[in-house]
Design a protein around this motif. Sequence first.
Motif, short mmCIF file in Angstrom:
data_model
loop_
_atom_site.label_atom_id
_atom_site.label_comp_id
_atom_site.label_asym_id
_atom_site.label_seq_id
_atom_site.Cartn_x
_atom_site.Cartn_y
_atom_site.Cartn_z
N SER A 1 34.58 -6.55 -23.64
CA SER A 1 34.03 -5.73 -24.72
C SER A 1 34.45 -4.27 -24.55
N ALA A 2 34.47 -3.80 -23.30
CA ALA A 2 34.92 -2.43 -23.03
C ALA A 2 36.40 -2.28 -23.38
N TYR A 3 37.19 -3.30 -23.08
CA TYR A 3 38.62 -3.26 -23.39
C TYR A 3 38.83 -3.21 -24.91
N MET A 4 38.08 -4.01 -25.65
CA MET A 4 38.23 -4.01 -27.10
C MET A 4 37.80 -2.67 -27.70
N MET A 5 36.74 -2.08 -27.16
CA MET A 5 36.34 -0.75 -27.61
C MET A 5 37.46 0.25 -27.32
N HIS A 6 38.09 0.11 -26.17
CA HIS A 6 39.18 0.99 -25.78
C HIS A 6 40.37 0.84 -26.74
N GLN A 7 40.52 -0.36 -27.31
CA GLN A 7 41.61 -0.64 -28.25
C GLN A 7 41.27 -0.25 -29.69
N THR B 1 42.57 6.03 -18.52
CA THR B 1 41.58 6.47 -19.51
C THR B 1 40.60 5.35 -19.88
N PHE B 2 40.83 4.14 -19.36
CA PHE B 2 39.93 3.03 -19.68
C PHE B 2 38.54 3.31 -19.11
N ASN B 3 37.53 3.19 -19.98
CA ASN B 3 36.15 3.50 -19.61
C ASN B 3 35.33 2.22 -19.56
N LEU B 4 35.07 1.72 -18.36
CA LEU B 4 34.34 0.48 -18.19
C LEU B 4 32.87 0.60 -18.59
#
Length: 354
Positions: free
Chosen positions: A210-216, A126-129
Amino acid sequence: MPVLHNRVSNEELKARMLAETEPRVTVSFYKYFPITNPQAFRDDLYVKFEQIKVFGRIYIAEEGINAQVSVPQSNFESFKTILYSQAAELDGIRLNIAVDDDGKSFWVLRLKVRNKIVADGIDDPTFNLSRVGKYLKADEVNQMIDDKETIFVDMRNHYEYEVGHFERAIEVPSDTFREQLPMAAEMLKDQKDKNIVMYCTGGIRCEKASAYMMHQGFENIFHVEGGIIEYARKAKEQGLPVKFIGKNFVFDERLGERITEDIISECHQCGAPCDTHTNCNNDGCHLLFIQCEQCKATYDGCCSAECTDEYHLPVEEQRERRAGRENGVKIFNKSKDHPLRKHRSEWAQERKDA
């Protein structure tokens, strides 16, 4: 069919590069976009870049491209034409031009296909790059640094942070990017209401971070457009105060770009102010470490007396000694926990307590 890889020794290629008289431009770029056939993409680009004498390191994956290259000045426009026409997503891509450059950054062209252009350890489907933080230009970076409530996060490795970083930036103390991502989220879990700015060398790691942090679940996420390289270039062009202190570590022969004259690190051997990275001259070690000119002379460019002794042995005896240990802990070791760094840390603390 053209040869799609180099067949000349590194020694000869480096000698050829050093003998060149035409100026070269060191440039880096990256782009996250889908590549359906990375191998075919790689082979086609290799042929085109090899023809105009591009040197450097380029990684191709299904998620995109990441490159650091050296281009003959006379071929720079041809280089841009080739790159921009390689894929629609690359048309007009931002090119990070080196700030402190003698043109001697690479001597061979290496294009490699990888699973990812940045190893991240993420296996969440589900991770959205594409859902990334907001880009910041140089003047916006300065404005946010001046805001004491904004948190700046360095998404580079410890040895990069050690020689230079943005004012007030916090380090995520790890040896790899894949370790940093969950560590950063954990470190900042109670700061989700604050603005968080992430940065790295050229932008590729902090964009994914930044995408990972948004995902978190973080919402107020920003990242420096083009990383330190682009920030420093634009800040100097626009006459802005440069808020990055020291040297920017780079992954080529230079091992660093001078951003400001500040030296914020120490020689790992004697503790003198120094920010010059080198690799141990001993072929059985090649540890990356910081070494001043005096220690370089004392140890003949090696990281220890042990390595200096081995470095001076006959070549055959050196090979015999390192047989079976080529993949040992010292080989190209960049770990923050390496004994040389631990020794220096303890020595520095003793000096501080004295």
